[in-house]
Design an enzyme around this catalytic site. Sequence first.
Site, mmCIF file in Angstrom:
data_model
loop_
_atom_site.group_PDB
_atom_site.id
_atom_site.type_symbol
_atom_site.label_atom_id
_atom_site.label_comp_id
_atom_site.label_asym_id
_atom_site.label_seq_id
_atom_site.Cartn_x
_atom_site.Cartn_y
_atom_site.Cartn_z
ATOM 1 N N CYS A 2 5.608 9.977 14.621
ATOM 2 C CA CYS A 2 6.659 9.932 15.621
ATOM 3 C C CYS A 2 6.285 8.821 16.587
ATOM 4 O O CYS A 2 5.145 8.361 16.593
ATOM 5 C CB CYS A 2 6.726 11.243 16.399
ATOM 6 S SG CYS A 2 7.074 12.659 15.352
ATOM 7 N N ARG A 27 8.444 4.488 13.148
ATOM 8 C CA ARG A 27 7.501 5.605 13.044
ATOM 9 C C ARG A 27 8.191 6.934 12.711
ATOM 10 O O ARG A 27 7.534 7.941 12.457
ATOM 11 C CB ARG A 27 6.745 5.776 14.370
ATOM 12 C CG ARG A 27 6.024 4.545 14.838
ATOM 13 C CD ARG A 27 5.316 4.812 16.146
ATOM 14 N NE ARG A 27 4.261 5.773 15.954
ATOM 15 C CZ ARG A 27 3.040 5.490 15.548
ATOM 16 N NH1 ARG A 27 2.712 4.243 15.285
ATOM 17 N NH2 ARG A 27 2.136 6.431 15.401
ATOM 18 N N TRP A 75 9.823 12.067 13.386
ATOM 19 C CA TRP A 75 9.769 12.273 11.937
ATOM 20 C C TRP A 75 9.361 13.728 11.777
ATOM 21 O O TRP A 75 8.229 14.104 12.080
ATOM 22 C CB TRP A 75 8.735 11.340 11.304
ATOM 23 C CG TRP A 75 8.719 11.396 9.809
ATOM 24 C CD1 TRP A 75 9.520 10.683 8.957
ATOM 25 C CD2 TRP A 75 7.849 12.177 8.975
ATOM 26 N NE1 TRP A 75 9.210 10.995 7.654
ATOM 27 C CE2 TRP A 75 8.194 11.904 7.632
ATOM 28 C CE3 TRP A 75 6.833 13.092 9.225
ATOM 29 C CZ2 TRP A 75 7.551 12.505 6.550
ATOM 30 C CZ3 TRP A 75 6.187 13.699 8.157
ATOM 31 C CH2 TRP A 75 6.550 13.395 6.836
ATOM 32 N N ASN A 101 3.227 13.293 19.276
ATOM 33 C CA ASN A 101 3.094 12.717 17.938
ATOM 34 C C ASN A 101 1.852 13.331 17.318
ATOM 35 O O ASN A 101 0.778 13.250 17.902
ATOM 36 C CB ASN A 101 2.940 11.184 18.045
ATOM 37 C CG ASN A 101 2.564 10.559 16.715
ATOM 38 O OD1 ASN A 101 2.959 11.060 15.659
ATOM 39 N ND2 ASN A 101 1.808 9.481 16.759
ATOM 40 N N GLY A 102 2.000 13.975 16.164
ATOM 41 C CA GLY A 102 0.851 14.603 15.511
ATOM 42 C C GLY A 102 1.208 16.008 15.073
ATOM 43 O O GLY A 102 2.400 16.342 14.954
ATOM 44 N N GLU A 481 2.275 -0.811 -7.733
ATOM 45 C CA GLU A 481 2.868 -1.297 -6.489
ATOM 46 C C GLU A 481 4.365 -1.604 -6.679
ATOM 47 O O GLU A 481 5.186 -1.275 -5.830
ATOM 48 C CB GLU A 481 2.100 -2.527 -5.985
ATOM 49 C CG GLU A 481 2.614 -3.147 -4.710
ATOM 50 C CD GLU A 481 2.657 -2.204 -3.497
ATOM 51 O OE1 GLU A 481 2.155 -1.079 -3.591
ATOM 52 O OE2 GLU A 481 3.240 -2.602 -2.474
ATOM 53 N N LYS A 485 7.301 0.251 -4.572
ATOM 54 C CA LYS A 485 8.194 -0.546 -3.727
ATOM 55 C C LYS A 485 9.651 -0.241 -4.061
ATOM 56 O O LYS A 485 10.470 -0.024 -3.195
ATOM 57 C CB LYS A 485 7.880 -2.025 -3.989
ATOM 58 C CG LYS A 485 7.991 -2.945 -2.850
ATOM 59 C CD LYS A 485 6.843 -3.042 -1.891
ATOM 60 C CE LYS A 485 6.413 -1.762 -1.285
ATOM 61 N NZ LYS A 485 5.180 -1.798 -0.564
ATOM 62 N N GLU A 488 10.672 3.548 -3.151
ATOM 63 C CA GLU A 488 10.707 3.958 -1.740
ATOM 64 C C GLU A 488 11.892 3.378 -0.982
ATOM 65 O O GLU A 488 12.384 4.003 -0.061
ATOM 66 C CB GLU A 488 9.383 3.667 -1.017
ATOM 67 C CG GLU A 488 9.120 2.250 -0.622
ATOM 68 C CD GLU A 488 7.822 2.071 0.170
ATOM 69 O OE1 GLU A 488 7.519 2.893 1.042
ATOM 70 O OE2 GLU A 488 7.114 1.084 -0.096
ATOM 71 N N HIS A 504 1.669 7.791 -25.281
ATOM 72 C CA HIS A 504 1.065 9.124 -25.306
ATOM 73 C C HIS A 504 1.949 10.146 -24.600
ATOM 74 O O HIS A 504 1.454 11.115 -24.035
ATOM 75 C CB HIS A 504 -0.338 9.081 -24.686
ATOM 76 C CG HIS A 504 -1.271 8.206 -25.478
ATOM 77 N ND1 HIS A 504 -1.815 8.602 -26.681
ATOM 78 C CD2 HIS A 504 -1.689 6.935 -25.266
ATOM 79 C CE1 HIS A 504 -2.557 7.613 -27.170
ATOM 80 N NE2 HIS A 504 -2.493 6.587 -26.330
ATOM 81 N N LYS A 603 6.568 4.703 8.941
ATOM 82 C CA LYS A 603 5.595 3.635 8.689
ATOM 83 C C LYS A 603 4.168 4.144 8.756
ATOM 84 O O LYS A 603 3.326 3.799 7.948
ATOM 85 C CB LYS A 603 5.811 2.531 9.720
ATOM 86 C CG LYS A 603 4.849 1.363 9.612
ATOM 87 C CD LYS A 603 5.333 0.395 8.574
ATOM 88 C CE LYS A 603 4.408 -0.783 8.393
ATOM 89 N NZ LYS A 603 4.556 -1.331 7.027
#
Length: 608
Positions: A2, A27, A75, A101-102, A481, A485, A488, A504, A603
């Site tokens: 947040c 955030r 968030w 935040n947390g 990666e 990318k 997301e 497999h 982020k």
Amino acid sequence: MCGIVGYAGEVQAAPVLLSGLEKLEYRGYDSAGMAIYDGEAIRVAKAKGRLQVLRELTSDGALIPGVIGIGHTRWATHGAPSDINSHPQVSDSGKFAVVHNGIIENYLQLKEKLMKKGVAFVSETDTEVVAQLLEYYYKGDIVDAVIQVLRRVEGSYALGVLCEDAPDQIVAVRKDSPLIVGLGNGENFIASDVPAILSRTRDIYRLNDNEIVILKKNSVQVLNMDKEPVEKEVSHIDWDVSAAEKGGYEHFMAKEIMEQPKAVRDTVSPRLRGGRVVFDEISLTPEQIRAFRKIYIVACGSAYHVGVVAKYVLEQTTRIPVEVDVASEFRYRQPILGADTLVLVISQSGETADTLAALREAKRLGAYTLSIVNVVGSTIANESDDVIYTWAGPEIAVATTKAYSTQLAVVYLLTLYLADLLGTLTPQQYAGYIEELTALPEKMEAILNNRAIIQYLASKFFNVRDVFFIGRNLDYAMSLEGSLKLKEISYIHSDAYAAGELKHGTISLVEDGTLVVALATQKRLFDKMMSNVREVKTRGAVVLGVTTSSQRQIEKEADYVFYIPDCCPMMLPSLSVIPLQLFAYYVSSMKGCDIDKPRNLAKSVTVE
Ligand code: M6R
């Protein structure tokens, strides 16, 4: 996860808070709110949705007057996004307003205790417990109440507190979540990150865990948990405001992709002197390096993918065994390490909760810790034995690009540095690698100049349902990666596979028209990759190949090809990642997605 901002000054607080929150939306962006003292009482405005909803609700802040206040962009962790669960959370009587935040890990026990004492809760958040506890312990001194609360809560927090009884001050504190203090002229600030306050001041304090701040318009006092004053050093932020602005690009991600050659140059050049890699910033001695028997690399998300590249590169070049772990796994798997182990921690933000916990676990077990971090003065940077900064500048888009590329550049620098000391490269090989490293930014520019080809390819595939990224060795690391990318930011399902592993099981998902992105840059594995391309084509896949300019034979196998310049195999990831980033960007743009703020993400992941 947040963003918090606080303002004490002479101008109207709400517009200042709104513009600060705008810079922190990366955030978290599922709801936002503000609490402002209007001369008589604390007024709260908060709303589910983007910051724009709060702007509209308050007429850009005009409806909530006052010169001191706290703001939050959320968030959600505890309680779904809703008006009620948005911050600030207030205590029963409305005396205390809190932004957080947390995560307060023991909030349920604390909530139950308070409820038994008759305290009524309105939200599902862990944060409301802090507001209610403050009121419960308050006996006329806010700092005393804060200390009482801190002694009881477990978890991570950056807190901003406004109390009606002392309406000229904000009390703030942090533990394991970032918080800075901005020092202005007749105004002072708290914020989760520098961009929130950069338009008003460049002088800041970086707070340490459990330092308590009493912020007023003309003074900032920092105390420890025994209420003793703490001397803080002022840090001056010298980056340009425009570094955190879009600068004419439609999205931060586009700007950051285009900035990569410069970011890599800025990261590499200061560390090359007289044809050698020099790290003035680290204290690791040659004796310590020679004594390392093992390297662990720990990180999350894209930073973990850099770790996968690093494993191949470091092992091949230094012959030291390397293990790479996702931080959330590492911390709970009782890793076998000690004084002969180097633990390399990679993080853009330097605040990722799992990575930080893994770092602390590695230190507890006696390993030497070296971090690769972008945010100067962040917790991971501060707590590591040594830190090598990536000079990417502020990265705002949730999807990392330039931070990833600069992390890769540091991996190459570090590899060469270690190999030099260990004598695992001949002088000719070493000189060749230095030359290749120096040439990377120009080759990256050449790829970016060809971005229209990727845009065209994106237009062909932006409405596919599934994508598989395959590759071998370093190309497998790049598949991870490329796949992350794409998914997301475009919400297209995609997966990455070691090309030899597909048969497999996963190949059963390949059907007519399935898009397979085949990374085939590594010359010694090219023929093997072509066999894997044939395997998926036989099952109906459409193949988009990525290879180097000298491997034109791919045209016989793949339906579409993107060429990158040739370079030494070890550094090809720095080039092959660019078309993958661009592909994700253009696909997402064509699908109309919110590129810089993808759904459900933030982020900086400061919760476990
Ligand atoms: O700040 P960090 O580098 O520690 O963050 C790690 C991941 O959360 C991050 O790389 C994430 O995977 C990105 N959104 C990927 O683009």
